[in-house]
Design a protein around this motif. Structure first.
Motif, mmCIF file in Angstrom:
data_model
loop_
_atom_site.group_PDB
_atom_site.id
_atom_site.type_symbol
_atom_site.label_atom_id
_atom_site.label_comp_id
_atom_site.label_asym_id
_atom_site.label_seq_id
_atom_site.Cartn_x
_atom_site.Cartn_y
_atom_site.Cartn_z
ATOM 1 N N LYS A 25 45.756 56.110 40.599
ATOM 2 C CA LYS A 25 44.360 56.403 40.265
ATOM 3 C C LYS A 25 43.867 55.499 39.139
ATOM 4 O O LYS A 25 42.764 54.946 39.203
ATOM 5 N N MET A 26 44.679 55.348 38.093
ATOM 6 C CA MET A 26 44.293 54.489 36.978
ATOM 7 C C MET A 26 44.184 53.040 37.417
ATOM 8 O O MET A 26 43.190 52.358 37.132
ATOM 9 N N ALA A 27 45.199 52.543 38.139
ATOM 10 C CA ALA A 27 45.243 51.127 38.495
ATOM 11 C C ALA A 27 44.128 50.752 39.466
ATOM 12 O O ALA A 27 43.535 49.668 39.344
ATOM 13 N N GLU A 28 43.824 51.615 40.428
ATOM 14 C CA GLU A 28 42.755 51.301 41.374
ATOM 15 C C GLU A 28 41.399 51.291 40.677
ATOM 16 O O GLU A 28 40.524 50.489 41.017
ATOM 17 N N ALA A 29 41.222 52.161 39.683
ATOM 18 C CA ALA A 29 39.946 52.206 38.968
ATOM 19 C C ALA A 29 39.793 51.053 37.996
ATOM 20 O O ALA A 29 38.711 50.459 37.885
ATOM 21 N N GLU A 30 40.876 50.695 37.300
ATOM 22 C CA GLU A 30 40.758 49.731 36.207
ATOM 23 C C GLU A 30 41.259 48.337 36.543
ATOM 24 O O GLU A 30 40.732 47.349 36.025
ATOM 25 N N PHE A 31 42.282 48.231 37.380
ATOM 26 C CA PHE A 31 42.882 46.924 37.641
ATOM 27 C C PHE A 31 42.336 46.241 38.889
ATOM 28 O O PHE A 31 42.228 45.012 38.922
ATOM 29 N N ALA A 32 42.002 47.008 39.921
ATOM 30 C CA ALA A 32 41.525 46.393 41.164
ATOM 31 C C ALA A 32 40.281 45.526 40.934
ATOM 32 O O ALA A 32 40.221 44.395 41.445
ATOM 33 N N PRO A 33 39.279 45.987 40.158
ATOM 34 C CA PRO A 33 38.119 45.114 39.901
ATOM 35 C C PRO A 33 38.497 43.850 39.130
ATOM 36 O O PRO A 33 37.932 42.774 39.370
ATOM 37 N N LEU A 34 39.464 43.966 38.220
ATOM 38 C CA LEU A 34 39.884 42.791 37.446
ATOM 39 C C LEU A 34 40.660 41.807 38.316
ATOM 40 O O LEU A 34 40.582 40.589 38.110
ATOM 41 N N ALA A 35 41.402 42.322 39.284
ATOM 42 C CA ALA A 35 42.108 41.432 40.213
ATOM 43 C C ALA A 35 41.116 40.543 40.945
ATOM 44 O O ALA A 35 41.335 39.331 41.096
ATOM 45 N N GLU A 36 40.018 41.124 41.398
ATOM 46 C CA GLU A 36 38.970 40.348 42.077
ATOM 47 C C GLU A 36 38.308 39.374 41.103
ATOM 48 O O GLU A 36 38.033 38.214 41.432
ATOM 49 N N LYS A 37 38.054 39.838 39.887
ATOM 50 C CA LYS A 37 37.371 39.002 38.885
ATOM 51 C C LYS A 37 38.172 37.737 38.585
ATOM 52 O O LYS A 37 37.631 36.619 38.625
ATOM 53 N N TYR A 38 39.453 37.893 38.282
ATOM 54 C CA TYR A 38 40.247 36.723 37.892
ATOM 55 C C TYR A 38 40.618 35.861 39.095
ATOM 56 O O TYR A 38 40.868 34.653 38.929
ATOM 57 N N GLU A 39 40.633 36.441 40.273
ATOM 58 C CA GLU A 39 40.793 35.629 41.483
ATOM 59 C C GLU A 39 39.594 34.708 41.636
ATOM 60 O O GLU A 39 39.732 33.512 41.925
ATOM 61 N N ASP A 40 38.392 35.252 41.427
ATOM 62 C CA ASP A 40 37.177 34.442 41.537
ATOM 63 C C ASP A 40 37.088 33.401 40.427
ATOM 64 O O ASP A 40 36.671 32.259 40.654
ATOM 65 N N LEU A 41 37.515 33.790 39.212
ATOM 66 C CA LEU A 41 37.488 32.838 38.098
ATOM 67 C C LEU A 41 38.532 31.739 38.284
ATOM 68 O O LEU A 41 38.348 30.614 37.822
ATOM 69 N N GLY A 42 39.644 32.061 38.921
ATOM 70 C CA GLY A 42 40.691 31.075 39.176
ATOM 71 C C GLY A 42 41.564 30.771 37.983
ATOM 72 O O GLY A 42 42.221 29.736 37.931
ATOM 73 N N HIS A 43 41.599 31.681 37.008
ATOM 74 C CA HIS A 43 42.480 31.474 35.855
ATOM 75 C C HIS A 43 42.924 32.828 35.313
ATOM 76 O O HIS A 43 42.303 33.859 35.598
ATOM 77 N N PRO A 44 44.002 32.861 34.517
ATOM 78 C CA PRO A 44 44.534 34.131 34.014
ATOM 79 C C PRO A 44 43.712 34.671 32.848
ATOM 80 O O PRO A 44 42.909 33.940 32.248
ATOM 81 N N PRO A 45 43.910 35.941 32.482
ATOM 82 C CA PRO A 45 43.246 36.501 31.302
ATOM 83 C C PRO A 45 43.700 35.800 30.029
ATOM 84 O O PRO A 45 44.810 35.255 29.966
ATOM 85 N N ASP A 46 42.838 35.818 28.997
ATOM 86 C CA ASP A 46 43.248 35.259 27.709
ATOM 87 C C ASP A 46 44.248 36.195 27.042
ATOM 88 O O ASP A 46 44.520 37.302 27.514
ATOM 89 N N ALA A 47 44.801 35.741 25.911
ATOM 90 C CA ALA A 47 45.888 36.485 25.266
ATOM 91 C C ALA A 47 45.454 37.879 24.838
ATOM 92 O O ALA A 47 46.189 38.862 25.041
ATOM 93 N N ASP A 48 44.272 38.006 24.250
ATOM 94 C CA ASP A 48 43.836 39.324 23.784
ATOM 95 C C ASP A 48 43.637 40.283 24.960
ATOM 96 O O ASP A 48 44.004 41.462 24.876
ATOM 97 N N THR A 49 43.058 39.780 26.046
ATOM 98 C CA THR A 49 42.870 40.625 27.226
ATOM 99 C C THR A 49 44.214 41.035 27.815
ATOM 100 O O THR A 49 44.416 42.196 28.198
ATOM 101 N N LEU A 50 45.152 40.089 27.875
ATOM 102 C CA LEU A 50 46.459 40.406 28.437
ATOM 103 C C LEU A 50 47.174 41.457 27.590
ATOM 104 O O LEU A 50 47.813 42.373 28.124
#
Length: 388
Positions: A25-50
């Protein structure tokens, strides 16, 4: 599909099923949108975000889970840890890779570190305040740790590290690195701080897992000290191989998560898509594809779960973990490829997630020892003869 998943999870304990459901429940709500976001951006999260993402998964013990409670960890058995890790890989494989590296750095420092090293490095890792990169592979050296070229030179109580490391996960965001190198008394693990000893990183562009940092790291007389040798000086080869034994199962589980996501996409598409007057899931050939995919997926998952159980028992299991890594990663490529095929032309567009799952799956047979290396490990253990 839900009935099939429920049956596969019937062997889990009530506690494991509850943890999995809460984590999902947590991962689908919080991580699934970010998976799409960083796929579209084409780069990994910065250090603070990670670091913030690490803190979030640590609420379920996915950073500290491999070390005991008395050492500050969550003390999760590997089976439970693996169940949650697979689910993370299903939702966001890129983050799963980063968690794998961070979690095994925690495991390594706790296992090998002295009291001062645990205070300086382990505690900040557990608080998700620092990020570690583990540096093994090099431009001319892949799976054969004995041949690492990076050198560490002692001068008094100081150590100067020089060399290049390649395919380093979390390299761009790392605050310090555990470097496998040649010290004067043999292959050793040495900790190098980025802000003190200094090293540079260059992000590599990959076909898949674009939201996971993979770097080349450059050490030009990077300065550290004798107090930063991790474990036994000269014992780095054995220490690295023991870490491989565990990490390979989780590389396999990453592929299981990717394959599960691809299978779910294929089943849904087969249920919805109509051709020749019927939904394509009603065609015998498509059902044959799906049956193959589901069976191979279960076989790969069971191999990985056997590896987890053997690791918890503390017995040598490099044969079994190599089997798990080889089969699961190659199987995921096959499953994701069939998922693309079931989607037809839609499968090769970025409008459908199976395109991403296929690219991600194709990466996984390479890291932590290629499929060919896994077969050589298995063959060596069966015959007692070394082919490399």
């Amino acid at each position: 599909m839900e009935n099939v998943i429920a049956a596969a999870q019937a062997i889990y304990t009530d506690e494991q099923r509850m943890l999995l459901e809460n984590f999902r429940k947590m991962a689908e709500a919080e991580f699934a949108p970010l998976a799409e976001k960083y796929e579209d951006l084409g780069h990994p999260p910065d250090a603070d975000t990670l670091k913030s993402l690490f803190a979030k998964v640590e609420e379920f013990g996915l950073i500290s889970g491999l070390i005991p409670e008395e050492d500050g960890g969550a003390g999760i058995d590997r089976m439970t840890y693996g169940i949650l890790y697979e689910e993370l890989a299903r939702i966001w494989a890129d983050l799963a890779i980063a968690v794998l590296i961070q979690g095994h750095a925690v495991f390594a420092v706790n296992l090998l570190g002295d009291a001062a090293q645990k205070e300086t490095y382990l505690k900040p890792l557990l608080r998700s305040e620092r990020i570690c990169a583990t540096c093994i592979s090099e431009p001319e050296v892949g799976s054969n740790v004995r041949e690492v070229k990076t050198r560490a030179e002692r001068k008094g109580d100081k150590i100067f590290v020089t060399g290049q490391k390649l395919w380093i996960s979390n390299g761009a965001q790392s605050d310090f690195a555990i470097v496998v190198c040649n010290l004067d008394d043999g292959i050793s693990m040495v900790i190098v701080d980025r802000d003190k000893g200094g090293y540079e990183s260059r992000e590599l562009r990959k076909m898949g897992l674009v939201g996971a940092s993979t770097c080349e790291l450059f050490f030009d007389r990077a300065e550290t000290t004798d107090a930063h040798v991790l474990g036994n000086s000269g014992g780095g080869l054995f220490q690295t191989l023991k870490l491989f034994e565990s990490a390979r199962v989780f590389v396999g589980l990453t592929s299981i998560g990717i394959a599960q996501a691809a299978l779910e996409c294929a089943v849904k598409y087969a249920q919805d898509r109509e051709q020749h007057g019927k939904r394509i899931g009603g065609h015998q050939l498509i059902q044959g594809y799906l049956a193959d995919m589901a069976t191979h997926l279960d076989a790969g998952r069971l191999l990985c779960q056997r590896g987890l159980q053997l690791l918890d028992m503390g017995v040598r299991c490099d044969t079994q973990t190599s089997m798990a890594k080889w089969y699961a990663t190659e199987m995921a490529v096959e499953i994701a490829g069939k998922a693309v095929q079931i989607h037809g032309g839609n499968g090769i567009t970025k409008e459908f997630p199976v395109e991403r799952h296929f690219r991600n799956a194709k990466v996984m047979p390479i890291p932590d020892g290629t499929t060919e290396i896994q077969k050589l490990v298995i063959g060596r253990n069966l015959t007692g003869l070394n082919a490399f």
